[in-house]
Design a protein around this motif. Structure first.
Motif, short mmCIF file in Angstrom:
data_model
loop_
_atom_site.label_atom_id
_atom_site.label_comp_id
_atom_site.label_asym_id
_atom_site.label_seq_id
_atom_site.Cartn_x
_atom_site.Cartn_y
_atom_site.Cartn_z
N PHE A 86 -39.78 -11.32 -7.45
CA PHE A 86 -38.27 -11.27 -7.45
C PHE A 86 -37.18 -10.27 -6.27
CE2 PHE A 86 -39.80 -11.19 -11.85
CZ PHE A 86 -39.44 -11.71 -12.15
N GLN A 87 -37.46 -10.78 -5.06
CA GLN A 87 -36.58 -10.62 -3.83
C GLN A 87 -35.91 -11.98 -3.87
OE1 GLN A 87 -39.11 -10.85 -0.08
NE2 GLN A 87 -37.31 -9.27 0.36
N LYS A 88 -34.20 -11.67 -3.73
CA LYS A 88 -33.84 -12.58 -3.43
C LYS A 88 -34.01 -13.67 -2.91
CE LYS A 88 -28.89 -13.91 -3.44
NZ LYS A 88 -27.59 -12.89 -3.40
N GLY A 89 -34.11 -14.74 -3.15
CA GLY A 89 -34.59 -16.22 -2.70
C GLY A 89 -35.94 -16.53 -2.13
N TYR A 129 -44.61 -20.44 3.07
CA TYR A 129 -44.87 -22.04 1.90
C TYR A 129 -43.62 -22.53 1.76
CZ TYR A 129 -45.29 -20.62 -2.88
OH TYR A 129 -44.89 -20.06 -3.75
N TYR A 130 -44.13 -24.26 1.53
CA TYR A 130 -43.49 -24.80 0.96
C TYR A 130 -44.09 -26.49 0.95
CZ TYR A 130 -43.01 -26.06 6.62
OH TYR A 130 -43.82 -26.68 7.02
N ASN A 131 -43.51 -27.66 0.53
CA ASN A 131 -43.27 -28.41 0.09
C ASN A 131 -43.02 -28.81 0.95
OD1 ASN A 131 -42.96 -30.97 -0.42
ND2 ASN A 131 -44.05 -30.79 -2.37
N PRO A 132 -43.46 -30.11 1.75
CA PRO A 132 -42.18 -30.75 3.20
C PRO A 132 -41.40 -32.11 2.48
CG PRO A 132 -44.87 -30.85 3.82
CD PRO A 132 -44.77 -29.84 2.77
N GLN A 133 -42.00 -32.64 1.40
CA GLN A 133 -41.03 -33.98 0.92
C GLN A 133 -40.19 -32.93 0.02
OE1 GLN A 133 -42.57 -36.34 1.41
NE2 GLN A 133 -43.85 -35.36 2.40
N THR A 134 -40.19 -31.92 -0.73
CA THR A 134 -38.38 -31.66 -0.99
C THR A 134 -38.52 -29.74 -0.28
OG1 THR A 134 -39.90 -30.26 -2.69
CG2 THR A 134 -39.79 -31.91 -3.50
N ALA A 135 -38.40 -30.23 0.90
CA ALA A 135 -38.14 -28.95 1.40
C ALA A 135 -36.48 -28.67 2.61
CB ALA A 135 -38.74 -27.70 1.82
N LYS A 136 -35.37 -28.32 1.75
CA LYS A 136 -34.58 -29.21 3.30
C LYS A 136 -33.77 -27.65 4.05
CE LYS A 136 -32.52 -31.63 -0.82
NZ LYS A 136 -33.64 -32.15 -1.37
N ASP A 137 -35.36 -26.64 4.06
CA ASP A 137 -34.46 -25.46 4.32
C ASP A 137 -35.00 -25.25 6.56
OD1 ASP A 137 -33.54 -22.80 5.06
OD2 ASP A 137 -35.23 -22.65 5.79
N ARG A 138 -34.11 -26.30 7.09
CA ARG A 138 -34.48 -25.77 9.10
C ARG A 138 -35.49 -24.56 8.87
NH1 ARG A 138 -29.53 -28.35 10.80
NH2 ARG A 138 -29.73 -26.81 12.71
N LYS A 179 -39.37 -24.70 7.94
CA LYS A 179 -40.10 -25.80 8.43
C LYS A 179 -40.48 -25.64 10.10
CE LYS A 179 -38.74 -29.45 5.75
NZ LYS A 179 -37.90 -30.46 5.69
N SER A 180 -39.39 -24.19 10.28
CA SER A 180 -39.37 -23.81 11.82
C SER A 180 -40.72 -22.50 12.30
CB SER A 180 -37.99 -22.97 12.77
OG SER A 180 -38.18 -22.01 12.03
N ARG A 181 -41.54 -22.58 10.80
CA ARG A 181 -42.73 -21.03 10.46
C ARG A 181 -43.96 -21.49 11.67
NH1 ARG A 181 -40.38 -16.47 11.63
NH2 ARG A 181 -42.44 -15.82 10.81
N PRO A 182 -44.49 -21.09 12.11
CA PRO A 182 -45.53 -21.79 12.36
C PRO A 182 -46.89 -22.05 11.56
CG PRO A 182 -45.00 -19.66 13.90
CD PRO A 182 -44.48 -19.51 12.96
N VAL A 183 -47.03 -23.03 11.45
CA VAL A 183 -47.91 -23.55 10.81
C VAL A 183 -49.83 -23.57 10.16
CG1 VAL A 183 -49.14 -25.45 9.10
CG2 VAL A 183 -46.99 -25.37 9.66
N VAL A 184 -49.80 -22.32 9.71
CA VAL A 184 -51.76 -22.45 9.77
C VAL A 184 -52.69 -23.68 8.61
CG1 VAL A 184 -51.02 -19.62 10.62
CG2 VAL A 184 -51.66 -20.64 7.54
#
Length: 199
Positions: free
Chosen positions: A131-134, A172-181, A184-189
């Motif tokens: 429940f941490q905001k956002g 984690y994020y879905n690259p097809q739907t994520a809009k936050d830059r 997407k800048s975080r190192p992918v593992v």
């Protein structure tokens, strides 16, 4: 990641009365109905009305009982005890965020929640992490209130037992739907299904 102990069958609560019933079971199998003893112990009343939430809780607890024998995870760390409420909440976020993924992708989402518990940048309870905001779209769009299925509970239990297919990811994020830059800048593992996992 730490392993977690999950509530056992004896810790269940009767969903109708919110009290802890005395449950008599003649076999180790999951019952189709429970038999409740009176306080005096002199009679039993079969409850023939099947309550799906109660059956689900029994199935989860039965699986948890099997997992209780292992109180250390793959790295040998001692397990932390969690409540049924925390297990339910973890299963809910997994279901809401990753119900279209396979078991590995669902375990990965659960692992991210648990990885955050160990990182000093995040809150220290499962509830506060979720429940941490956002932090999770499922909380923002209220999908967190959907009832999770058995696969989501299985994924939660595997993550709690120490399984982490992400190798320690915090996001984690879905690259097809994520809009936050920023995300997407975080190192992918790792990439699992439709999600990209990062630190």
């Amino acid at each position: 990641m730490f392993g977690y102990q999950i509530p056992a069958l004896g810790q269940l609560v009767d969903l109708r009365t919110k009290s802890s019933p005395k449950i008599v079971q003649s076999t180790g199998e999951i019952p189709l109905y429970n038999i409740y003893m009176s306080d005096a112990g002199d009679s039993t009343i079969p409850e023939k009305e099947v309550i799906s939430e109660n059956i689900k809780a029994i199935q989860v607890a039965e699986t948890a009982r099997k997992l209780e024998e292992t109180t250390k995870n793959s790295r040998g760390e001692t397990g932390k005890v969690i409540s049924q409420e925390e297990l339910d909440l973890l299963a809910r976020v997994i279901y809401a965020e990753a119900r279209g993924e396979g078991i590995e992708g669902q375990v990965a989402v659960g692992a991210v929640v648990l990885n955050r518990l160990e990182d000093h940048e995040f809150p220290k309870t499962i509830k506060d992490v979720i429940f941490q905001k956002g932090a999770f779209t499922a909380v923002v769009d209220k999908q967190i209130h959907l009832l999770p299925n058995e696969l989501a509970y299985q994924a939660a239990q595997e993550a709690l037992a120490g399984k982490d297919p992400t190798g320690g990811a915090l996001y984690y994020y879905n690259p097809q739907t994520a809009k936050d830059r920023w995300i997407k800048s975080r190192p992918v593992v790792k990439r699992i299904g439709n999600h990209t996992f990062s630190i």
